[in-house]
Design a protein around this motif. Sequence first.
Motif, short mmCIF file in Angstrom:
data_model
loop_
_atom_site.label_atom_id
_atom_site.label_comp_id
_atom_site.label_asym_id
_atom_site.label_seq_id
_atom_site.Cartn_x
_atom_site.Cartn_y
_atom_site.Cartn_z
N TYR A 152 -3.04 2.84 -3.13
CA TYR A 152 -3.25 3.01 -1.69
C TYR A 152 -4.06 1.85 -1.10
N VAL A 204 -1.91 -1.22 -0.58
CA VAL A 204 -1.09 -1.18 0.64
C VAL A 204 -1.97 -1.46 1.87
N LEU A 205 -3.15 -0.83 1.92
CA LEU A 205 -4.03 -1.02 3.08
C LEU A 205 -4.60 -2.44 3.10
N ASN A 226 -3.10 -5.07 1.88
CA ASN A 226 -1.98 -5.93 2.30
C ASN A 226 -1.85 -5.90 3.83
N PRO A 245 2.11 1.24 7.37
CA PRO A 245 1.54 1.32 6.02
C PRO A 245 0.50 2.44 5.88
N ILE A 246 -0.29 2.65 6.94
CA ILE A 246 -1.29 3.73 6.88
C ILE A 246 -0.58 5.08 6.78
N VAL A 256 0.57 5.79 3.26
CA VAL A 256 -0.51 6.25 2.38
C VAL A 256 -0.82 7.72 2.65
N LEU A 289 5.81 5.89 -4.85
CA LEU A 289 6.03 4.45 -4.98
C LEU A 289 7.09 3.95 -4.00
N LEU A 323 5.38 3.67 -0.66
CA LEU A 323 4.40 2.57 -0.64
C LEU A 323 5.10 1.21 -0.67
N GLY A 325 5.73 0.56 2.69
CA GLY A 325 4.47 0.19 3.35
C GLY A 325 4.10 -1.27 3.11
N LEU A 326 4.48 -1.80 1.96
CA LEU A 326 4.17 -3.20 1.64
C LEU A 326 5.14 -4.17 2.32
N ILE A 347 6.53 -4.64 7.26
CA ILE A 347 6.00 -5.58 8.26
C ILE A 347 6.50 -7.01 7.99
#
Lengths: 49, 573
Positions: A27, A30-31, A33, B81-82, B85, B273, B276, B279-280, B283
């Motif tokens: 987590y 990701v944050l 990044n 991304p937030i 999570v 995964l 996430l 999330g990576l 953007i």
Amino acid sequence: MKDKHSDGQLSAASDKPPFFKSWKGMYWLVLGNLAFLIILFYIITRIYS
Amino acid sequence: MRLLDWIVLLGTMGFIVIYGVWKTRGSKDIEGYLKGDNSMKWWTIGLSIMATQASAITFLSTPGQAYEDGMRFVQFYFGLPIAMVIISITVIPIFYRLKVYTAYEYLESRFDLKTRSLAALLFLVQRGLAAGITIYAPAIILSTILGWNLTLTNLFIGVLVIIYTVSGGTKAVSVTQKQQMAVMMGGMLVAGFMVVHYLPESVSFGDAVAVAGKMGKMNVVDFSWDWETSWNDRYNFWSGMTGGLFLALSYFGTDQSQVARYLGGRSVGESRLGLLFNGLLKIPMQFIILFIGVMVFVFYQFNQPPLFFNEAAKNKVYATDFAPEMQALEAQHTTLFNQKQEAVHGLVAALRTDDETAIAAAQAEVQGITDASKVLRDDAKALIAKATPDAETRDTDYVFISFVMKYLPAGLVGLLLAVIFSAAMSSTASELNALASTTVVDIYKRSVKKDKDNFHYLRASRVFTAAWGTLAIIFATYASLLDNLIQAVNIIGSIFYGTILGIFLVAFYVKFIKGNAVFLGALLAEAVVLYCHFYTDIAFLWFNVIGCVAVVVFGAIIQLFMGEKNKVEKVSA
């Protein structure tokens, strides 16, 4: 409706993130990044404005 | 279109559809059909999530948005991304523990049947409309640019999707999305390389970015906040981090077209995964697509752009009495472009000197001509509206495809069209699959035919997939061109997502609010959002926040009131 999971499979699989000991690490990756990208974009905006 | 383009386009589409049908043949039960036998690995889930979100609109409108408005649209995704999570921590474990097929199933165990049905119906309405737009958006643009028949283009996209989605269900959606993502990203990177390659030899990549910056297109992040105006600003850091977060939470946490992607995972870990991964990478992916749009903008500083990018609409004016006026505007446009080219070369030269005064002077000159060009474009739009009142006067969605058709070589045009079709098909497939599973699991099986066997529900899932696909094609065929396609989809989403998210937020975190209170709260919240949409200027991203907060607040007030009333009744009794 039933599916093919058992609770045992669920908990075992959910405890195994890659590269990190716990999911917290994933987590934060990701944050982190996201923070990196925002800073990078801010720098790009400032340089090229 | 040339023969090679047709071969690339039809070959790519044909391969994906045949592969999808072959790879997932023989789904024999509803578990396999709606959840893919829980066999998906994280990279399949991640790519499937990204492909579902990336519709054709993403690839048609986003570069055009960057051309007009610069890079700032990327801020819309800062909350994503937030959200990934938060969903990984809170939502996924609950959905897995309850072994649900749809997100709305959970609401019955937490509240009651009517709240589950309300959320499912809100989803079916908004996603049913969006599925039509997902097909219609590329179809109208491609049919205009290529002269194809709109109905046949709608049918081509819709029928291909129906074939493999009806045949293989969720698994077919996910396995085809891997190929579609490869086509999409490969095609866009090639397009990005080509547009930079087509810049004049005297202009380096660094010069191109610097010119874009001086012309206001490298406005990636905007932290400023003005209490008077920022509420109406759709794309700044604050709206992205709040409205964007709420929209992403709603979309990925409560929209079945996304929930189905990660419910098909092998385990909680694989699903997490997959989210996430999105999330990576989401953007950076949007940044690249926007940046390609900015490079197209720079390209058109050195190559004359059309006065109006929807040339088919412009050419219709030449068949009217207004032809001489359009001709005069085009002549002025050419004169201005010649002046601008000199000025832009001057700006490049000034940027290389690092002389601030020279740069400022060159920038002012370019800006002056750009402003004059904008006035001219506005005049052309007004003339088009006057000569052909039914014509759409926004041409942002045509910027990128018109560049592709005019400048890319044979084969690559076919590849870029395959990108657009792949994107349309990947989103539509997820939508049809989700619409069918929600219809069957939350409405048909729960409230209409309760005690049928597994095979009956499998057959019903296939029938509903085909039915929703047919409805989407019909809606696409009769939809009129909306203001801006990407925004139209987001606005429709925002009108309903906030309320749906509010219901789920209460379900997860506000335990004292019960079924009746949240149900009434949701109805009131939806009324507030619709009022905001029709009677105020509030930017649509805020609807997600307003709808969500309204459900929680109304739900809490109603619950407290009902609690007090119950106490009074108990005392009286």
